[in-house]
Design an enzyme around this catalytic site. Structure first.
Site, short mmCIF file in Angstrom:
data_model
loop_
_atom_site.label_atom_id
_atom_site.label_comp_id
_atom_site.label_asym_id
_atom_site.label_seq_id
_atom_site.Cartn_x
_atom_site.Cartn_y
_atom_site.Cartn_z
N ARG A 1 -10.13 0.16 8.50
CA ARG A 1 -9.75 -1.44 9.22
C ARG A 1 -10.87 -1.74 9.22
O ARG A 1 -10.73 -3.25 9.64
CB ARG A 1 -8.62 -0.81 10.12
CG ARG A 1 -7.46 0.01 9.76
CD ARG A 1 -6.69 -1.22 9.13
NE ARG A 1 -5.43 -1.73 9.71
CZ ARG A 1 -4.36 -0.49 9.35
NH1 ARG A 1 -4.40 -0.39 8.52
NH2 ARG A 1 -3.31 -2.18 9.39
N LYS B 1 0.46 -1.73 0.13
CA LYS B 1 0.05 -0.02 -0.12
C LYS B 1 0.80 1.16 0.06
O LYS B 1 0.94 2.43 -0.73
CB LYS B 1 -1.03 -0.09 1.16
CG LYS B 1 -1.82 -1.34 1.15
CD LYS B 1 -2.47 -1.32 2.38
CE LYS B 1 -1.74 -0.76 3.82
NZ LYS B 1 -1.51 -1.85 4.06
N ARG C 1 10.54 -1.21 11.53
CA ARG C 1 9.67 -1.31 12.39
C ARG C 1 9.42 -1.75 13.30
O ARG C 1 9.16 -2.51 12.85
CB ARG C 1 8.05 -0.91 11.47
CG ARG C 1 7.88 0.50 11.13
CD ARG C 1 7.21 0.27 9.74
NE ARG C 1 5.38 -0.43 10.37
CZ ARG C 1 4.27 -0.63 9.21
NH1 ARG C 1 4.43 0.08 7.77
NH2 ARG C 1 3.72 -1.32 9.88
N ARG D 1 -1.56 -8.89 12.89
CA ARG D 1 -2.16 -7.47 12.21
C ARG D 1 -2.61 -8.44 10.81
O ARG D 1 -3.92 -7.68 10.14
CB ARG D 1 -0.66 -7.15 11.41
CG ARG D 1 -0.90 -5.61 12.20
CD ARG D 1 1.05 -4.86 12.29
NE ARG D 1 1.68 -4.82 10.87
CZ ARG D 1 2.76 -4.85 10.40
NH1 ARG D 1 3.61 -5.89 11.29
NH2 ARG D 1 3.01 -4.55 9.49
N ARG E 1 11.28 -6.28 5.51
CA ARG E 1 11.23 -5.28 5.09
C ARG E 1 12.51 -3.99 6.92
O ARG E 1 12.26 -4.23 7.94
CB ARG E 1 10.11 -4.23 5.16
CG ARG E 1 9.99 -3.03 5.64
CD ARG E 1 8.51 -2.82 5.48
NE ARG E 1 7.53 -3.24 6.29
CZ ARG E 1 6.27 -2.95 5.98
NH1 ARG E 1 5.79 -1.79 5.43
NH2 ARG E 1 5.29 -3.17 7.08
P1 AP5 Z 1 5.15 -1.47 2.09
O1 AP5 Z 1 4.39 -0.77 0.69
O2 AP5 Z 1 5.74 -0.77 3.19
O3 AP5 Z 1 3.28 -2.43 2.56
P2 AP5 Z 1 2.16 -1.94 3.29
O4 AP5 Z 1 1.08 -2.52 2.74
O5 AP5 Z 1 2.39 -0.68 3.35
O6 AP5 Z 1 2.46 -2.93 4.83
P3 AP5 Z 1 2.00 -2.13 5.98
O7 AP5 Z 1 3.15 -3.52 7.12
O8 AP5 Z 1 2.79 -0.72 6.05
O9 AP5 Z 1 1.17 -2.56 6.15
P4 AP5 Z 1 0.20 -2.45 7.82
O10 AP5 Z 1 -1.60 -2.28 7.14
O11 AP5 Z 1 0.25 -3.53 8.29
O12 AP5 Z 1 0.52 -1.13 8.41
P5 AP5 Z 1 -0.13 0.48 8.66
O13 AP5 Z 1 1.32 2.01 8.59
O14 AP5 Z 1 -1.10 0.79 7.83
O15 AP5 Z 1 5.35 -3.03 1.28
C1 AP5 Z 1 6.15 -3.91 2.64
C2 AP5 Z 1 7.62 -4.87 2.02
O16 AP5 Z 1 6.70 -5.44 0.73
C3 AP5 Z 1 7.80 -3.38 1.71
O17 AP5 Z 1 9.41 -3.86 1.91
C4 AP5 Z 1 8.38 -3.41 0.14
O18 AP5 Z 1 9.24 -2.92 -0.49
C5 AP5 Z 1 7.83 -4.51 -0.81
N1 AP5 Z 1 7.21 -4.87 -1.36
C6 AP5 Z 1 6.05 -3.73 -2.18
N2 AP5 Z 1 5.50 -3.92 -3.17
C7 AP5 Z 1 6.02 -5.20 -3.39
C8 AP5 Z 1 6.59 -6.09 -4.72
N3 AP5 Z 1 5.15 -5.70 -5.67
N4 AP5 Z 1 6.92 -7.34 -4.72
C9 AP5 Z 1 7.57 -7.56 -3.82
N5 AP5 Z 1 8.95 -6.61 -3.05
C10 AP5 Z 1 6.98 -5.68 -2.62
O19 AP5 Z 1 -0.77 0.05 10.16
C11 AP5 Z 1 0.14 -0.25 11.31
C12 AP5 Z 1 -0.36 -0.90 12.57
O20 AP5 Z 1 -1.29 1.15 11.83
C13 AP5 Z 1 -1.55 -0.70 12.73
O21 AP5 Z 1 -1.01 -2.42 12.83
C14 AP5 Z 1 -2.50 -0.44 13.58
O22 AP5 Z 1 -2.14 -0.54 14.61
C15 AP5 Z 1 -2.65 0.70 13.59
N6 AP5 Z 1 -3.93 1.74 12.43
C16 AP5 Z 1 -3.25 1.87 11.11
N7 AP5 Z 1 -4.53 2.42 10.63
C17 AP5 Z 1 -5.58 2.22 11.50
C18 AP5 Z 1 -7.27 2.51 11.31
N8 AP5 Z 1 -7.66 2.22 10.47
N9 AP5 Z 1 -7.49 1.62 12.52
C19 AP5 Z 1 -6.58 1.10 13.73
N10 AP5 Z 1 -5.61 1.47 13.73
C20 AP5 Z 1 -5.05 1.75 12.56
MG MG Z 2 2.59 0.71 4.86
#
Ligand code: AP5
Ligand code: MG
Length: 241
Positions: free
Chosen positions: A93, A16, A179, A191, A132
């Site tokens: 979410r 994402k 992270r 997650r 990552r």
């Molecule tokens: P990356 O682009 O970082 O993936 P991502 O989908 O953004 O993954 P996240 O870990 O950020 O998602 P998340 O939903 O767990 O975390 P968030 O920050 O939203 O890519 C990942 C890796 O893959 C990288 O190394 C990249 O280089 C590689 N990659 C990407 N595309 C690729 C491809 N095509 N091929 C190969 N490699 C690839 O949330 C974190 C925390 O915040 C949650 O757990 C929760 O506690 C809180 N939170 C956030 N939003 C909410 C909400 N709305 N409500 C409640 N709590 C929330």
């Molecule tokens: Mg992300």
């Protein structure tokens, strides 16, 4: 607030954040990642920020009231008008958040233009997060798939109280960061479970509204990007027509 309103959804590690950068550059959209907004609280010392940081590090969802308030605050800042729209990453979410967003937009005569869902099998999703690491300059690496120019080891905890810790660095010795919620395998799995149990059930609602678009995220980053661009162009044309 006007312009395109897009969501990018998918399990952790689906890409994402990676795709959001390309999308926002090309279409001049404001990238709002609730995860990034929460992680930015780590420099604060108030009780709310401490609670949020502890929650995200454990891989649990932050409560809806806090999340909605943080999102609303960001959506209503002055700079939003400088963009051609908004891309929400990591929100909604769960069903209550999805409802809140629909009602909030309806209150402004707006609706979601497209929901981009990045589909990925769960084992790959686990490795994408667990492996990552990023440089201070924002460069992203992954010990499983994108590790040119970096080295890493798993360091044993002296008392063997914790699983081995991944330590990664560039060839020139500069440290790479991980992270906190990626470093803990239980938090990574937590997650994934949250996505399956709480986020995925939201998708049929968007499908019924005809705004849901699925993309296979297990393809090279540029391939995923180009498929997403095609979907956004189509959404923009629908708005015009
Ligand atoms: P990356 O682009 O970082 O993936 P991502 O989908 O953004 O993954 P996240 O870990 O950020 O998602 P998340 O939903 O767990 O975390 P968030 O920050 O939203 O890519 C990942 C890796 O893959 C990288 O190394 C990249 O280089 C590689 N990659 C990407 N595309 C690729 C491809 N095509 N091929 C190969 N490699 C690839 O949330 C974190 C925390 O915040 C949650 O757990 C929760 O506690 C809180 N939170 C956030 N939003 C909410 C909400 N709305 N409500 C409640 N709590 C929330
Ligand atoms: Mg992300």
């Amino acid at each position: 607030m006007d312009g395109l309103f897009l969501l990018i959804m998918g399990v952790q590690g689906a890409g994402k954040g990676t795709q959001a950068k390309y999308i926002c550059d090309k279409y001049n959209l404001l990238h709002i990642s609730t995860g990034d907004l929460f992680r930015a609280m780590k420099s604060r010392t108030d009780e709310l920020a401490k609670h949020v940081i502890a929650t995200i590090n454990a891989g649990i969802l932050v409560d809806d009231e806090t999340t909605n308030a943080v999102l609303k605050d960001r959506l209503e800042q002055d700079d939003v008008k400088n963009y051609g729209g908004v891309l929400l990453d990591g929100y909604p979410r769960n069903e209550p958040q999805a409802k809140w967003l629909t009602d909030y937009l309806a209150g402004q005569g707006r609706a979601i233009d497209a929901v981009l869902v990045l589909e990925l099998d769960l084992y790959t999703a686990f490795k994408r997060s667990f492996g990552r690491v990023t440089g201070a300059d924002g460069a992203a690496y992954n010990i499983y798939s994108n590790h040119d120019g970096i080295s890493w080891t798993f360091e044993q905890d002296a008392n063997k109280m914790f699983p081995p810790r991944l330590v990664a660095q560039r060839a020139d010795g500069t440290a790479l960061n991980r992270r906190a919620d990626d470093a803990d395998a239980f938090a990574v799995i937590g997650r994934i479970e949250k996505f399956l149990n709480e986020t995925r059930p939201v998708l049929p609602h968007y499908e019924a509204e005809g705004v849901l678009h699925k993309v296979n995220a297990d393809q090279p980053i540029e391939t995923v990007r180009d498929q997403i661009f095609g979907l956004i162009d189509a959404a923009k044309n629908r708005r015009k027509g």
